[in-house]
Write a protein that holds these residues in place. Sequence first.
Motif, short mmCIF file in Angstrom:
data_model
loop_
_atom_site.label_atom_id
_atom_site.label_comp_id
_atom_site.label_asym_id
_atom_site.label_seq_id
_atom_site.Cartn_x
_atom_site.Cartn_y
_atom_site.Cartn_z
N LEU A 111 0.83 -1.20 0.00
CA LEU A 111 0.00 0.00 0.00
C LEU A 111 0.87 1.26 0.00
CD1 LEU A 111 -2.80 1.40 0.34
CD2 LEU A 111 -2.46 1.15 2.82
N ARG A 112 1.93 1.26 0.78
CA ARG A 112 2.82 2.42 0.86
C ARG A 112 3.41 2.74 -0.52
NH1 ARG A 112 7.08 4.22 4.78
NH2 ARG A 112 6.49 2.50 6.17
N ASN A 113 3.67 1.70 -1.31
CA ASN A 113 4.36 1.88 -2.58
C ASN A 113 3.45 2.09 -3.78
OD1 ASN A 113 7.50 1.35 -2.37
ND2 ASN A 113 6.51 -0.01 -0.89
N THR A 114 2.26 1.50 -3.78
CA THR A 114 1.44 1.56 -5.00
C THR A 114 0.05 2.13 -4.78
OG1 THR A 114 0.49 -0.66 -4.81
CG2 THR A 114 2.67 -0.49 -5.83
N GLY A 115 -0.34 2.38 -3.53
CA GLY A 115 -1.67 2.93 -3.28
C GLY A 115 -1.74 4.42 -3.54
N THR A 116 -2.95 4.92 -3.81
CA THR A 116 -3.15 6.36 -3.95
C THR A 116 -3.22 6.99 -2.57
OG1 THR A 116 -5.57 6.22 -3.88
CG2 THR A 116 -4.50 5.94 -6.04
N ALA A 117 -3.12 8.32 -2.53
CA ALA A 117 -3.21 9.03 -1.25
C ALA A 117 -4.54 8.75 -0.57
CB ALA A 117 -3.03 10.53 -1.48
N THR A 229 -12.00 1.40 -5.10
CA THR A 229 -11.15 2.10 -4.14
C THR A 229 -10.35 1.15 -3.26
OG1 THR A 229 -13.05 2.23 -2.65
CG2 THR A 229 -12.60 4.15 -4.03
N ASP A 230 -10.71 -0.15 -3.28
CA ASP A 230 -10.02 -1.12 -2.44
C ASP A 230 -9.06 -2.00 -3.24
OD1 ASP A 230 -11.41 -0.14 -0.30
OD2 ASP A 230 -12.88 -1.76 -0.23
N VAL A 231 -8.73 -1.59 -4.45
CA VAL A 231 -7.85 -2.37 -5.32
C VAL A 231 -6.63 -1.52 -5.68
CG1 VAL A 231 -7.63 -3.59 -7.52
CG2 VAL A 231 -9.80 -3.65 -6.25
N ILE A 232 -5.43 -2.07 -5.44
CA ILE A 232 -4.20 -1.34 -5.75
C ILE A 232 -3.29 -2.20 -6.63
CG2 ILE A 232 -4.33 -0.09 -3.55
CD1 ILE A 232 -2.03 -1.80 -2.53
N PRO A 233 -2.41 -1.59 -7.42
CA PRO A 233 -1.48 -2.38 -8.24
C PRO A 233 -0.56 -3.23 -7.37
CG PRO A 233 -1.56 -0.11 -8.99
CD PRO A 233 -2.28 -0.14 -7.68
N PHE A 234 -0.29 -4.45 -7.79
CA PHE A 234 0.63 -5.34 -7.10
C PHE A 234 1.94 -5.50 -7.87
CE2 PHE A 234 2.49 -9.51 -6.21
CZ PHE A 234 2.55 -9.50 -4.82
N ASP A 235 1.85 -5.73 -9.18
CA ASP A 235 3.06 -6.01 -9.96
C ASP A 235 4.03 -4.84 -9.96
OD1 ASP A 235 1.42 -4.41 -11.55
OD2 ASP A 235 1.14 -5.94 -13.11
#
Length: 407
Positions: A111-117, A229-235
């Motif tokens: 989350l720290r690396n790929t999530g939005t603010a 809003t609950d989905v963030i990039p993983f790759d």
Amino acid sequence: MTSFPNINSLQAASTTPAHIIQSDAEALEIAKQLAEQFKKNAVQRDAERILPFDEIEAYSQSGLWAITVPKDFGGAEVSSDTVAQVIARMSGVDGSIGQIPQNHFYALEILRNTGTAEQKQKLYAEVLAGARFGNALAEFKTKTAAQKQTSIRPHDDGFVVNGEKFYCTGSLFAHRIPTLVKDPDGREYLAFIARESAGLELIDDWTGFGQRTTGSGSVKFHQVAVPATDVIPFDRAFTEPTLVGPFAQIMHAAIEVGIARAAFEESLRRVHQARPWIDSGLDLASEDPLTKYELGRIAADVRASEVLLKQAARAIDAARPQPNAENIAKASLDVAKVRAHSTETALKAASKLIELAGSRGSQREDGLDRFWRNARVHTLHDAGRWKYFFIANYLLNGVLPPRRGTL
């Protein structure tokens, strides 16, 4: 199969504001106090496979599950060394409790690396309030561990998830289950799926002979809806230089270092117990030069693992402000060193405990075997031999290690 609390009771737990830790020192002190509390019934929990719901609730409500939340979002953002020390201490008293939050912290690092603010604000706030994240990453029906079949597809104004996962450590205790999914274009995402979601099925089918109470069962997803809003990039956490891999692995190393230290200290205690019988000649274990030799070897190995753990934590924290290919590689290699070493040390220390305890060490009510069983199962998580390979490949050929969760 063991039953577990219903969804509503776990939901309620996350709405009770947790304590918010302010500093590294406070985190370490709270961990010390809680570890003493968790130690009391550790043998019974392991022997009877009593899942530690009360202990995990106390653990997250103490604020320790929020110690990696960045300061900009209200957290303590403690050092990697503090995170490792907390996990090692917990693992020493109960290997399962030591492992359960590992994937929680892993999800927070992604989350720290790929999530939005906006996503960070929402999910960090939940964690500061006491929410726990589990995981649904691994699959067992594909030819290789790298292949994933659990899918995510657009549906209405969000997405729908279908698939099946196993080895989902911590999910039985979680309020959200971060799930690794793949879209029709082959992109990978992490979906933070709420536990109460319709179509989500938790199965308590973990039967490992060690780490028995980690709640590492299976999770199935049947048309599970998840908001965008609950989905963030993983790759992207691996295509770009990030600390996701080394941070994940230093926590695994800390679990093993904690088990190794606890097994060694228990060995010392058992040998000291032999002293009252020395004068009568019934037991000379504590004066036996071979016993001293074995204890000395384990003492050196345990201390070496601890030093390597601290060195790896420093490398992670040094890279965090401005990550690049070189400093991420250094962090990965330093973590690989401790993980390879701690794997061997935990197994040796736990085995030597049983050996030095003699026939008394085989008594089930003492639970001495749990250190070895926990170490043996945990060290199967990923192969230490590959860590030695990547260390040597860099030293000999200057080849940077790959960026992935196992490094």
